[in-house]
Design an enzyme around this catalytic site. Structure first.
Site, mmCIF file in Angstrom:
data_model
loop_
_atom_site.group_PDB
_atom_site.id
_atom_site.type_symbol
_atom_site.label_atom_id
_atom_site.label_comp_id
_atom_site.label_asym_id
_atom_site.label_seq_id
_atom_site.Cartn_x
_atom_site.Cartn_y
_atom_site.Cartn_z
ATOM 1 N N ASP A 194 0.901 -1.148 0.000
ATOM 2 C CA ASP A 194 0.000 0.000 0.000
ATOM 3 C C ASP A 194 0.938 1.195 0.000
ATOM 4 O OD1 ASP A 194 -1.520 2.224 0.607
ATOM 5 O OD2 ASP A 194 -2.989 1.042 1.705
ATOM 6 N N HIS A 195 1.056 1.851 -1.142
ATOM 7 C CA HIS A 195 2.139 2.840 -1.259
ATOM 8 C C HIS A 195 1.977 4.003 -0.291
ATOM 9 C CE1 HIS A 195 -0.658 4.754 -4.142
ATOM 10 N NE2 HIS A 195 -0.129 5.867 -3.697
ATOM 11 N N HIS A 257 -5.904 2.555 1.407
ATOM 12 C CA HIS A 257 -5.210 3.757 1.901
ATOM 13 C C HIS A 257 -5.879 4.367 3.140
ATOM 14 C CE1 HIS A 257 -3.144 3.265 -1.767
ATOM 15 N NE2 HIS A 257 -3.932 3.962 -2.537
#
Ligand code: NAP
Length: 501
Positions: A194-195, A257
């Site tokens: 999950d960047h 996110h």
């Protein structure tokens, strides 16, 4: 979590970052010609290489269905880099050296007769070397790729797999992907990315909360009135219309996110920053999220879709035009009033909001404290304290306090921020989140990646919302492009005496 180090403030605003080189590795990017690989993954590897973090004898192999040579692939990624980067950081000689490591192998992973051995030939003969398989392809291909790698004998003891979001489309599909991938890779070799977790400001949240004594005594329903988490985008669906129309904002942004930000904001102090300590605390938050039901969905959620409107004075088409369909019920905006049912957070609403084509691009976490219990300042209005953590852009931490406005003539109060703006305090370049995360994969550091049970717990909660929307036939509210979502999202907060910041 690796590399924790604190330096006393010596009064200088300069900060030096030393990059610790990683071991030489082989990295296969499935989906090597895709948007993510061209825009993020390859540029991130290039930056790490130019900073001397990636040894020259590493190998990067792009793969996708199309038949093309290594030379043609290198042209594609070089062109993409020039197109997407700011341009100032393109160093011809460094790029030439970087390209030496890059190769391409055509492979249709959905074809049962695919020649997986050709992929093996592009990898180092050294079976001890770290191997990373990065799956930047749709999730329905994940399990097949893992099986293909295993059948071709390409999974060595130092192999690991990176799974891009979204991990499935609901709890059942996520569970089945987890099981399929775990049949080939142990859990501690699976990196679910999950960047958002690779962003500097998101990691700073951990330091802010657990590296300072000041906040923790106030970090609960005793002093906090409510919390807002916003991830707003001014862009529309771009070239991802087909994918997005099948997903929507809830699956695309909230499931990963926003819930990850919620976890880091609300979790208990972990025993250490080791991956499992942090992930176990995050899981407890996800499990304590109160399910949304068809009875309360209308009060606790808002779904929206952008209509034609102006963003920064430019007229933007509506969602249907962007996706090229006549009708769609897909939400491009969602706002949720969430509750965490535990001692710390009982009674504290946590508002989540995300949308496309909103007025500006920004991600914020707002901690709204309660008002003082009794004012000694007579009729003077007191604003309650507020902590705003700006994740992007213009990264900053601002704590709003009441102070006395200087001057004679009585006690006039003013609300001002204690302001920590990153740009004013640090002169280093912020690496892209993918740079940090890719190096963590090579180092074997799982802290900033999601564990399988976390992802499944997040899907369970999101599934409850999807089911509630279906049962209650929740309306889709239109909002003009360039607005901060539909009016109903503001009404949802004002019903409880709150307001989006
Ligand atoms: P994309 O631009 O559509 O690229 C998909 C890639 O997969 C292409 O290289 C495609 O190449 C390859 N591919 C598709 N089917 C294949 C097959 N059967 N065998 C081998 N290769 C195949 O998608 P993307 O935007 O890069 O996204 C990839 C994944 O990452 C998606 O799951 C997406 O949701 C996720 N993601 C993307 C972003 C982003 O910013 N783009 C951000 C977060 C997550 P060929 O068509 O040439 O085979």
């Amino acid at each position: 979590m690796s590399e924790t180090q604190s330096k006393p403030d010596d009064g200088s605003s300069e900060s030096q970052s030393a990059f610790v080189p990683v071991e030489a590795f082989d990295l296969v990017v499935f989906g090597g010609t895709g948007d993510l690989a061209r825009r993020k993954l390859i540029p991130s590897l290039y930056h790490r290489f130019c900073d001397g973090q990636i040894p020259e004898n590493s190998r990067i192999v792009g793969t996708s269905r199309s038949d093309r040579s290594g030379i043609e692939y290198r042209k594609i990624i070089s062109k993409a880099y020039k197109e997407f980067s700011s341009g100032d950081d393109y160093d011809t000689s460094c790029w030439d050296d970087f390209e030496q490591m890059v190769d391409y192998v055509p492979l249709d992973v959905a074809d049962k007769d695919a020649d997986w051995k050709s992929l093996g030939k592009a990898l180092s003969k050294n079976k001890e070397r770290i191997r990373v398989f990065y799956l930047a392809v749709p999730p329905e291909l994940f399990v097949g790729i893992c099986q293909g790698l295993k059948a071709a004998g390409l999974v060595t003891k130092n192999s690991r797999v990176v799974l891009e979001k979204p991990l499935g489309t609901d709890y059942d599909s996520a569970k089945s992907i987890n099981e399929g991938v775990r049949a080939v890779f142990d859990e501690n070799r699976i990196y679910r990315i999950d960047h958002y977790l690779g962003k500097e400001t998101v990691q700073n949240l951990l330091v802010l909360r657990f590296g300072n004594i000041l906040l923790e005594p106030l970090w609960s329903n005793r002093a906090i009135d409510h919390i807002e988490i916003t991830a707003a985008e001014s862009i529309g669906v771009g070239g991802r219309g087909a994918y997005y129309d099948g997903a929507g904002a809830l699956r695309d942004m909230v499931q990963n996110h926003l819930l990850q930000l919620l976890c880091l904001t609300a979790m208990e102090t972990p025993a250490s920053l080791d991956a499992d300590d942090v992930r176990t605390e995050k899981l407890k938050v996800l499990r304590a999220l109160r399910p949304i039901t068809s009875e309360n969905a209308a009060n606790h959620t808002v779904r929206g879709q952008y209509a034609r409107g102006k963003v920064n004075d430019e007229v933007m088409a509506d969602y249907l035009t962007d996706v090229g369909v006549d009708f769609s019920e897909t939400e491009t905006f969602v706002a949720i009033k969430a509750h965490i049912d535990n001692w710390r957070w009982a009674g504290v609403p946590i508002y989540l909001r995300t949308g496309k084509r909103m007025a500006t691009r920004r991600s914020d976490i707002v901690i709204q404290f309660k008002p003082v219990p009794h004012s000694v300042f007579g009729d003077t209005h007191l604003n309650a304290n507020r902590l705003v953590i700006r994740l992007q852009p213009d990264e900053a931490v601002r704590l709003w306090l009441e102070i006395k406005e200087p001057g004679a003539g009585g006690m006039r109060l003013k609300t001002v921020p204690l302001n920590l703006t990153y740009a004013d305090n640090f002169t280093v370049r912020y690496p892209d989140a993918y740079e940090r995360l890719l190096m963590d994969v090579v180092r074997g550091n799982l802290s900033l990646f999601m564990r399988g049970d976390e992802v499944e717990a997040a899907w369970k909660w999101v599934d409850s919302i999807l089911a509630a929307w279906g049962e209650s036939e929740q309306r889709l509210e239109l909002y003009q492009a360039g607005q901060d979502g539909p009016e109903e999202a503001h009404d949802m907060l004002s019903r409880y005496g709150h307001k989006w910041v």
